[in-house]
Design a protein around this motif. Structure first.
Motif, PDB file in Angstrom:
ATOM      1  N   ALA A 182       0.841  -1.086  -0.049  1.00  0.00           N
ATOM      2  CA  ALA A 182       0.039   0.064   0.188  1.00  0.00           C
ATOM      3  C   ALA A 182       0.831   1.461  -0.030  1.00  0.00           C
ATOM      4  O   ALA A 182       0.405   2.280  -0.537  1.00  0.00           O
ATOM      5  N   ALA A 183       1.949   1.103   0.818  1.00  0.00           N
ATOM      6  CA  ALA A 183       2.864   2.380   0.794  1.00  0.00           C
ATOM      7  C   ALA A 183       3.477   2.691  -0.519  1.00  0.00           C
ATOM      8  O   ALA A 183       3.456   3.907  -0.955  1.00  0.00           O
ATOM      9  N   LEU A 184       3.719   1.701  -1.237  1.00  0.00           N
ATOM     10  CA  LEU A 184       4.487   1.956  -2.595  1.00  0.00           C
ATOM     11  C   LEU A 184       3.242   2.529  -3.409  1.00  0.00           C
ATOM     12  O   LEU A 184       3.700   3.429  -4.406  1.00  0.00           O
ATOM     13  N   ARG A 185       2.224   1.744  -3.555  1.00  0.00           N
ATOM     14  CA  ARG A 185       0.908   2.566  -4.350  1.00  0.00           C
ATOM     15  C   ARG A 185       0.721   3.921  -4.246  1.00  0.00           C
ATOM     16  O   ARG A 185       0.596   4.732  -4.992  1.00  0.00           O
ATOM     17  N   LEU A 186       0.801   4.269  -2.666  1.00  0.00           N
ATOM     18  CA  LEU A 186       0.134   5.645  -2.333  1.00  0.00           C
ATOM     19  C   LEU A 186       1.363   6.487  -2.839  1.00  0.00           C
ATOM     20  O   LEU A 186       0.956   7.722  -3.174  1.00  0.00           O
ATOM     21  N   TYR A 187       2.638   6.172  -2.590  1.00  0.00           N
ATOM     22  CA  TYR A 187       3.499   7.249  -2.671  1.00  0.00           C
ATOM     23  C   TYR A 187       3.467   7.492  -4.155  1.00  0.00           C
ATOM     24  O   TYR A 187       3.541   8.687  -4.709  1.00  0.00           O
ATOM     25  N   ALA A 188       3.201   6.409  -5.087  1.00  0.00           N
ATOM     26  CA  ALA A 188       3.365   6.589  -6.477  1.00  0.00           C
ATOM     27  C   ALA A 188       2.047   7.423  -7.039  1.00  0.00           C
ATOM     28  O   ALA A 188       1.996   8.306  -7.793  1.00  0.00           O
ATOM     29  N   LYS A 189       0.988   6.986  -6.429  1.00  0.00           N
ATOM     30  CA  LYS A 189      -0.571   7.897  -6.625  1.00  0.00           C
ATOM     31  C   LYS A 189      -0.297   9.218  -6.241  1.00  0.00           C
ATOM     32  O   LYS A 189      -1.064  10.068  -6.641  1.00  0.00           O
ATOM     33  N   ASN A 190       0.392   9.552  -5.214  1.00  0.00           N
ATOM     34  CA  ASN A 190       0.696  10.703  -4.660  1.00  0.00           C
ATOM     35  C   ASN A 190       1.624  11.686  -5.718  1.00  0.00           C
ATOM     36  O   ASN A 190       2.110  12.714  -4.798  1.00  0.00           O
ATOM     37  N   ARG A 191       1.965  11.106  -6.642  1.00  0.00           N
ATOM     38  CA  ARG A 191       3.022  12.097  -7.617  1.00  0.00           C
ATOM     39  C   ARG A 191       4.178  11.847  -7.020  1.00  0.00           C
ATOM     40  O   ARG A 191       5.193  12.786  -6.772  1.00  0.00           O
ATOM     41  N   ALA A 196       8.565   6.374  -3.480  1.00  0.00           N
ATOM     42  CA  ALA A 196       7.969   4.959  -3.644  1.00  0.00           C
ATOM     43  C   ALA A 196       9.256   4.059  -3.819  1.00  0.00           C
ATOM     44  O   ALA A 196       9.359   3.188  -3.107  1.00  0.00           O
ATOM     45  N   LEU A 197      10.040   4.224  -4.726  1.00  0.00           N
ATOM     46  CA  LEU A 197      11.085   3.466  -5.123  1.00  0.00           C
ATOM     47  C   LEU A 197      12.076   3.493  -3.701  1.00  0.00           C
ATOM     48  O   LEU A 197      12.587   2.485  -3.696  1.00  0.00           O
ATOM     49  N   ALA A 198      12.440   4.575  -3.312  1.00  0.00           N
ATOM     50  CA  ALA A 198      13.546   4.705  -2.389  1.00  0.00           C
ATOM     51  C   ALA A 198      13.061   4.011  -1.080  1.00  0.00           C
ATOM     52  O   ALA A 198      13.595   3.461  -0.453  1.00  0.00           O
ATOM     53  N   HIS A 199      11.574   4.195  -0.673  1.00  0.00           N
ATOM     54  CA  HIS A 199      10.950   3.277   0.424  1.00  0.00           C
ATOM     55  C   HIS A 199      11.181   1.834   0.026  1.00  0.00           C
ATOM     56  O   HIS A 199      11.487   0.884   1.113  1.00  0.00           O
ATOM     57  N   PHE A 200      10.844   1.300  -1.231  1.00  0.00           N
ATOM     58  CA  PHE A 200      11.121  -0.110  -1.444  1.00  0.00           C
ATOM     59  C   PHE A 200      12.533  -0.400  -1.110  1.00  0.00           C
ATOM     60  O   PHE A 200      12.751  -1.623  -0.639  1.00  0.00           O
ATOM     61  N   GLN A 201      13.627   0.292  -1.641  1.00  0.00           N
ATOM     62  CA  GLN A 201      14.861  -0.079  -1.597  1.00  0.00           C
ATOM     63  C   GLN A 201      15.208  -0.223  -0.146  1.00  0.00           C
ATOM     64  O   GLN A 201      15.993  -1.026   0.480  1.00  0.00           O
TER      65      GLN A 201
END
Length: 243
Positions: A182-191, A196-201
């Protein structure tokens, strides 16, 4: 939750309100006794004595505690050899009911902290075991409510607002996979695809360091889709354990 006559607050540091006035209980065991009866219902005096006191003298100790409670302005309901909670509104009951109804926006403000926060009764091992189990169960329910609220807000398009409960959940449980997705989706959807990618790493590095595992393939695929700018999937419904 408004402070109405006869209210017992157990989520967070315990509070007792009688007719709009906050009452103080003189011992930790009285708070434990009220909490136990609130969640478990009426119990035999012998059972309660054994729960809080080991060895002989438990009944006498229980009687002394009940006298102290009456002096504080509250008397337990008594029926035969059983003791029960008087007519009190209990925040745990309200919280669980709202969670079961998926009314997360109303449930979350009731959570002031962990169940009986700060209460320790190491000298009462049977009660301590019960307390630990209840704390774990309610903590899980709180995390489900945070996730459920975040997904509701995501579904409604309130991406920035959804990050509030989601980030609160990740601070409690950073290895919860549904929350990470959900965090990846929301960061991406929040432009904020870079965030999002930094969070994933960061999550992948923590996972390798803490438990020696790679992120699940579904999460890796989501990160790759964000990097490509692909359309993102819809949120998954909240955990059915809340039903």
């Amino acid at each position: 939750m408004s402070l109405s006559p006869g209210q017992l607050l157990l989520l967070g540091s315990p509070e007792l309100w009688i007719q709009g006035e906050r009452r103080t209980l003189p011992t930790r065991k009285l708070w434990g006794l009220l909490a136990y009866l609130a969640l478990e219902g009426p119990k035999e005096r012998e059972h309660l004595a054994a729960l809080f006191w080991e060895g002989e003298g438990g009944r006498a100790n229980l009687r002394r505690e009940l006298v102290r409670m009456r002096k504080s302005g509250l008397a337990l309901a008594s029926q035969g050899s059983q003791l029960g909670l008087p007519q009190l509104q209990v925040d745990v009951e309200a919280f669980l009911g709202l969670c079961a109804a998926r009314r997360f926006a109303e449930a979350l403000p009731l959570w002031r902290g962990e169940f009986l926060e700060g209460l320790v009764l190491a000298e009462s091992p049977l009660f301590a075991e019960w307390l630990e189990l209840v704390r774990l169960q309610l903590s899980e329910r709180y995390e489900e409510a945070l996730l459920g609220r975040a997904l509701e807000l995501e579904e409604a398009g309130a991406y920035a607002e959804a990050l509030g409960p989601l980030e609160a959940l990740l601070r409690r449980n950073p290895f919860r996979e549904e929350a990470q997705e959900a965090a990846l989706r929301l960061y991406a959807k929040n432009r904020q695809p870079g965030r999002a990618l930094a969070h994933f790493q960061g999550y992948a590095a923590s996972l390798r360091q803490e438990v020696g595992l790679e992120p699940p393939r579904s999460l890796q695929a989501l990160a790759e889709a964000i990097a490509r700018g692909d359309p993102l999937p819809s949120p998954t419904p909240p955990n059915p354990a809340l039903d």
